[in-house]
Design an enzyme around this catalytic site. Structure first.
Site, PDB file in Angstrom:
ATOM      1  CG  PHE A  80      -1.930  -0.980   1.389  1.00 33.41           C
ATOM      2  CD1 PHE A  80      -3.233  -0.715   1.001  1.00 33.41           C
ATOM      3  CD2 PHE A  80      -1.650  -2.220   1.922  1.00 33.41           C
ATOM      4  CE1 PHE A  80      -4.235  -1.672   1.129  1.00 33.41           C
ATOM      5  CE2 PHE A  80      -2.642  -3.186   2.058  1.00 33.41           C
ATOM      6  CZ  PHE A  80      -3.945  -2.902   1.658  1.00 33.41           C
ATOM      7  CB  THR A 133      -4.629   4.501  -8.473  1.00 33.00           C
ATOM      8  OG1 THR A 133      -5.565   5.457  -8.943  1.00 33.00           O
ATOM      9  CG2 THR A 133      -3.294   4.794  -9.161  1.00 33.00           C
ATOM     10  CE  LYS A 163      -0.010   3.329  -6.796  1.00 38.91           C
ATOM     11  NZ  LYS A 163       0.409   2.625  -5.534  1.00 38.91           N
ATOM     12  CG  LEU A 199     -13.816  16.540  -2.942  1.00 39.23           C
ATOM     13  CD1 LEU A 199     -13.575  18.026  -3.137  1.00 39.23           C
ATOM     14  CD2 LEU A 199     -14.582  15.969  -4.140  1.00 39.23           C
ATOM     15  N   PRO A 292      -3.917  21.910 -12.498  1.00 36.22           N
ATOM     16  CG  PRO A 292      -1.751  22.724 -12.239  1.00 36.22           C
ATOM     17  CD  PRO A 292      -2.961  22.314 -11.462  1.00 36.22           C
TER      18      PRO A 292
HETATM   19  P1  NAD Z   1      -2.010   7.497   2.153  1.00 38.54           P
HETATM   20  O1  NAD Z   1      -1.214   8.617   1.591  1.00 38.54           O
HETATM   21  O2  NAD Z   1      -3.139   7.784   3.072  1.00 38.54           O
HETATM   22  O3  NAD Z   1      -1.056   6.490   2.922  1.00 38.54           O
HETATM   23  C1  NAD Z   1       0.190   6.101   2.420  1.00 38.54           C
HETATM   24  C2  NAD Z   1       0.968   5.443   3.560  1.00 38.54           C
HETATM   25  O4  NAD Z   1       2.227   4.995   3.027  1.00 38.54           O
HETATM   26  C3  NAD Z   1       1.283   6.402   4.709  1.00 38.54           C
HETATM   27  O5  NAD Z   1       1.031   5.770   5.946  1.00 38.54           O
HETATM   28  C4  NAD Z   1       2.766   6.690   4.527  1.00 38.54           C
HETATM   29  O6  NAD Z   1       3.429   6.972   5.758  1.00 38.54           O
HETATM   30  C5  NAD Z   1       3.257   5.393   3.915  1.00 38.54           C
HETATM   31  N1  NAD Z   1       4.488   5.556   3.125  1.00 38.54           N
HETATM   32  C6  NAD Z   1       4.747   6.534   2.212  1.00 38.54           C
HETATM   33  N2  NAD Z   1       5.983   6.363   1.723  1.00 38.54           N
HETATM   34  C7  NAD Z   1       6.507   5.256   2.304  1.00 38.54           C
HETATM   35  C8  NAD Z   1       7.739   4.557   2.198  1.00 38.54           C
HETATM   36  N3  NAD Z   1       8.706   4.991   1.379  1.00 38.54           N
HETATM   37  N4  NAD Z   1       7.933   3.458   2.956  1.00 38.54           N
HETATM   38  C9  NAD Z   1       6.973   3.033   3.803  1.00 38.54           C
HETATM   39  N5  NAD Z   1       5.785   3.649   3.964  1.00 38.54           N
HETATM   40  C10 NAD Z   1       5.557   4.741   3.214  1.00 38.54           C
HETATM   41  O7  NAD Z   1      -2.506   6.657   0.885  1.00 38.54           O
HETATM   42  P2  NAD Z   1      -3.838   5.800   0.703  1.00 38.54           P
HETATM   43  O8  NAD Z   1      -4.905   6.672   0.190  1.00 38.54           O
HETATM   44  O9  NAD Z   1      -4.050   4.978   1.915  1.00 38.54           O
HETATM   45  O10 NAD Z   1      -3.388   4.860  -0.508  1.00 38.54           O
HETATM   46  C11 NAD Z   1      -2.769   3.597  -0.265  1.00 38.54           C
HETATM   47  C12 NAD Z   1      -2.445   2.957  -1.598  1.00 38.54           C
HETATM   48  O11 NAD Z   1      -3.652   2.785  -2.349  1.00 38.54           O
HETATM   49  C13 NAD Z   1      -1.509   3.788  -2.474  1.00 38.54           C
HETATM   50  O12 NAD Z   1      -0.613   2.916  -3.113  1.00 38.54           O
HETATM   51  C14 NAD Z   1      -2.443   4.452  -3.484  1.00 38.54           C
HETATM   52  O13 NAD Z   1      -1.796   4.704  -4.697  1.00 38.54           O
HETATM   53  C15 NAD Z   1      -3.511   3.393  -3.624  1.00 38.54           C
HETATM   54  N6  NAD Z   1      -4.866   3.881  -3.989  1.00 38.54           N
HETATM   55  C16 NAD Z   1      -5.432   4.898  -3.298  1.00 38.54           C
HETATM   56  C17 NAD Z   1      -6.720   5.317  -3.627  1.00 38.54           C
HETATM   57  C18 NAD Z   1      -7.420   6.423  -2.868  1.00 38.54           C
HETATM   58  O14 NAD Z   1      -8.518   6.837  -3.275  1.00 38.54           O
HETATM   59  N7  NAD Z   1      -6.881   6.909  -1.770  1.00 38.54           N
HETATM   60  C19 NAD Z   1      -7.412   4.683  -4.667  1.00 38.54           C
HETATM   61  C20 NAD Z   1      -6.786   3.632  -5.346  1.00 38.54           C
HETATM   62  C21 NAD Z   1      -5.507   3.231  -4.983  1.00 38.54           C
HETATM   63  P1  TYD Z   2      -8.775  14.046  -4.629  1.00 41.92           P
HETATM   64  O1  TYD Z   2      -9.543  13.686  -3.401  1.00 41.92           O
HETATM   65  O2  TYD Z   2      -7.515  14.825  -4.491  1.00 41.92           O
HETATM   66  O3  TYD Z   2      -8.535  12.675  -5.424  1.00 41.92           O
HETATM   67  P2  TYD Z   2      -7.960  12.440  -6.946  1.00 41.92           P
HETATM   68  O4  TYD Z   2      -7.391  13.688  -7.467  1.00 41.92           O
HETATM   69  O5  TYD Z   2      -6.913  11.386  -6.716  1.00 41.92           O
HETATM   70  O6  TYD Z   2      -9.135  11.942  -7.737  1.00 41.92           O
HETATM   71  O7  TYD Z   2      -9.760  14.851  -5.589  1.00 41.92           O
HETATM   72  C1  TYD Z   2     -10.985  14.301  -6.010  1.00 41.92           C
HETATM   73  C2  TYD Z   2     -11.588  15.264  -7.012  1.00 41.92           C
HETATM   74  O8  TYD Z   2     -11.959  16.473  -6.319  1.00 41.92           O
HETATM   75  C3  TYD Z   2     -10.623  15.688  -8.097  1.00 41.92           C
HETATM   76  O9  TYD Z   2     -11.352  15.846  -9.319  1.00 41.92           O
HETATM   77  C4  TYD Z   2     -10.108  17.045  -7.633  1.00 41.92           C
HETATM   78  C5  TYD Z   2     -11.276  17.596  -6.860  1.00 41.92           C
HETATM   79  N1  TYD Z   2     -10.943  18.484  -5.715  1.00 41.92           N
HETATM   80  C6  TYD Z   2     -11.588  19.716  -5.594  1.00 41.92           C
HETATM   81  O10 TYD Z   2     -12.420  20.108  -6.428  1.00 41.92           O
HETATM   82  N2  TYD Z   2     -11.275  20.493  -4.524  1.00 41.92           N
HETATM   83  C7  TYD Z   2     -10.361  20.116  -3.590  1.00 41.92           C
HETATM   84  O11 TYD Z   2     -10.089  20.890  -2.628  1.00 41.92           O
HETATM   85  C8  TYD Z   2      -9.723  18.846  -3.712  1.00 41.92           C
HETATM   86  C9  TYD Z   2      -8.705  18.385  -2.709  1.00 41.92           C
HETATM   87  C10 TYD Z   2     -10.055  18.057  -4.801  1.00 41.92           C
END
Ligand code: NAD
Ligand code: TYD
Length: 352
Positions: A80, A133, A163, A199, A292
Site C-alpha cells: 500500500f 489506482t 503508480k 476532497l 493543472p
Molecule cells: P495514504 O497517503 O493515506 O497512505 C500512504 C501510507 O504509506 C502512509 O502511511 C505513509 O506513511 C506510507 N508511506 C509513504 N511512503 C513510504 C515509504 N517509502 N515506505 C513506507 N511507507 C511509506 O494513501 P492511501 O490513500 O491509503 O493509498 C494507499 C495505496 O492505495 C496507495 O498505493 C495508493 O496509490 C492506492 N490507492 C489509493 C486510492 C485512494 O482513493 N486513496 C485509490 C486507489 C488506490
Molecule cells: P482528490 O480527493 O484529491 O482525489 P484524486 O485527485 O486522486 O481523484 O480529488 C478528487 C476530485 O476532487 C478531483 O477531481 C479534484 C477535486 N478536488 C476539488 O475540487 N477540490 C479540492 O479541494 C480537492 C482536494 C479536490
C-alpha cells in the site's frame, strides 16, 4: 502465518489492517515510514495486540526489508505504501518517484531474493499484491465505457505516472522472474481515517470549521467512489483467489461529479450537524482555480473481479457517504489532531 503490509498507517492501509485483524488471527507486520500521511493513531485500537507488529521504516530500505522478510517469513506482501496525493505530486514530484517507483523497485528486489530462497511449496503459495489506482488509465471522455483491465495506460499526473511505473515493474517481475504477483487498480476511496487533504474529508472539515469549500474549476469532473472497506474486501478476495500475474479493477459503479459529491456532503451535514445560523453549508461552496492537467473523468469496470472471484461491494454511495459523515462527526478529535499537527507529537510521546 504472517503477512507484511506496507503503508499500513495510511488511510487505506490502516483500514485494511483493522479489517484484517477483525476477521483473522494471522499476524500483520506493518512497515510504514510515517510520512505526513501516516498516522499511528489510526491503529491505536491495536495497542498491545501481539498480532500487529509495527515497524517504522522505508520500503526502499533493502537492508531493513530483507531483515523483516527473513525474520517474519511472510506468506504474502501487500504493498500500500505510496505518496498518494495528486496535488502534492504537482507541487513536488520527486518524493513520488522516490517512493512509488524506486521504493517499489527496491521492495521487489528484496522480495525476489527472499522468495527465490523459499522451499518449493512456500514459493508457489507466496503472493506479492500491489495496490494501485485507476488513475494509471488516464482520463475518460463523458460517454466512453468505464476502464477495463485492457485499457491502455495513459497516466497524466506525476502521481499517476509514478503508480503506472510501479505497476509495470510489478508486471515485469512476474513475466521475467516468475514472481507470483497480483495487482489491483481501484477507483477513489472514501471513509474513516481519510487524510483531510483529499476532497471528501477536506470538505467535511472545512464545512464544520466555517471555511470555504474549494471546488476546482467548475466541479464537473467525475470520480468513481468506493467505500474503503469494500476496497479492503476486494484486496482480501484477490489475495485469496486471484490468478497470479493478473490485474483486477476494483470499483462500485458510483460515478459522481465533484459538485454533486460536495452538495451531498453539505446536505448530510445540514441534517446531522446544522449550522447555528440555519443556513446550508452549501453557501460555503467556492469555485477556485482548476488543478493543472485535471483528469475529467474516471470510471471503473469491475466485472472481471465480480465474475471471476465473486466480489461485490457492500455499500452504495448513499450508505457509504452517510457512514463517512457520521464517522467524521464522531471523530472530530482525530481530524483536529491532524490539522493542528498534534498527531506527530503524539507519535513522539507514545513511541519514542
Ligand atoms: P495514504 O497517503 O493515506 O497512505 C500512504 C501510507 O504509506 C502512509 O502511511 C505513509 O506513511 C506510507 N508511506 C509513504 N511512503 C513510504 C515509504 N517509502 N515506505 C513506507 N511507507 C511509506 O494513501 P492511501 O490513500 O491509503 O493509498 C494507499 C495505496 O492505495 C496507495 O498505493 C495508493 O496509490 C492506492 N490507492 C489509493 C486510492 C485512494 O482513493 N486513496 C485509490 C486507489 C488506490
Ligand atoms: P482528490 O480527493 O484529491 O482525489 P484524486 O485527485 O486522486 O481523484 O480529488 C478528487 C476530485 O476532487 C478531483 O477531481 C479534484 C477535486 N478536488 C476539488 O475540487 N477540490 C479540492 O479541494 C480537492 C482536494 C479536490
Amino acid at each position: 502465518m504472517t503477512i507484511l503490509v506496507t503503508g499500513g498507517a495510511g488511510f487505506i492501509g490502516s483500514n485494511f489492517v483493522l479489517d484484517w485483524l477483525a476477521g483473522s488471527n494471522e499476524t500483520v507486520v506493518n512497515l510504514d515510514v510515517l510520512t505526513y500521511a501516516g498516522n499511528r493513531q489510526n491503529l491505536v485500537s491495536l495497542t498491545g495486540d501481539a498480532r500487529h507488529v509495527f515497524v517504522q521504516g522505508d520500503i526502499g530500505d533493502t537492508t531493513l526489508v530483507t531483515h523483516l522478510l527473513n525474520t517474519h517469513q511472510p506468506r504474502a506482501i501487500l504493498n500500500f505504501a505510496a505518496e498518494s496525493h495528486v496535488d502534492r505530486s504537482i507541487l513536488g514530484p520527486s518524493e513520488f518517484i522516490k517512493t512509488n517507483v524506486v521504493g517499489t523497485f527496491n521492495l521487489l528486489e528484496a522480495t525476489r531474493a527472499y522468495w527465490g530462497n523459499l522451499p518449493d511449496d512456500q514459493k508457489a503459495a507466496f503472493r506479492f499484491l500491489h495496490v494501485s489506482t485507476d488513475e494509471v488509465y488516464g482520463s475518460l471522455s463523458p460517454d466512453a465505457p468505464a476502464f477495463t483491465e485492457e485499457h491502455p495506460y495513459e497516466p497524466n499526473s506525476p502521481y499517476s505516472a509514478s503508480k503506472a511505473a510501479s505497476d509495470h515493474l510489478v508486471r515485469a517481475y512476474h513475466h521475467t522472474y516468475g514472481m507470483p504477483v497480483l495487482t489491483t487498480n481501484c477507483s477513489n476511496n472514501y471513509g474513516p481515517y481519510h487524510f483531510p487533504e483529499k476532497l471528501i474529508p477536506l470538505v467535511i472539515h472545512n464545512a464544520l470549521a466555517g471555511k470555504p469549500l474549494p471546488i476546482y474549476g467548475d466541479g464537473s469532473q467525475v470520480r468513481d467512489w468506493l467505500y474503503v472497506s469494500d476496497h479492503c474486501s476486494a484486496i482480501r478476495t484477490v489475495l485469496a483467489n486471484g490468478k497470479v500475474g493478473e490485474t483486477y479493477n476494483v470499483g462500485g459503479w458510483n460515478e459522481k461529479r465533484n459538485l454533486e459529491v460536495v452538495k451531498t456532503l453539505c446536505a448530510l451535514l445540514d441534517e446531522l450537524s446544522p449550522r447555528a445560523d440555519g443556513q446550508s453549508y452549501a453557501s460555503q461552496i467556492t469555485f477556485v482555480r482548476d488543478r493543472p492537467g485535471h483528469d475529467q473523468r474516471y470510471a471503473i469496470d469491475a466485472r472481471k473481479l465480480e465474475r471471476e472471484l465473486g466480489w461485490k461491494p457492500q455499500e452504495t454511495f448513499e450508505t457509504g457517504i452517510r457512514k463517512t459523515v457520521q464517522w467524521y462527526l464522531a471523530n472530530q478529535a482525530w481530524v483536529a489532531n491532524i490539522t493542528s499537527g498534534q498527531y506527530r507529537q503524539w507519535v513522539d510521546t507514545q513511541y519514542t
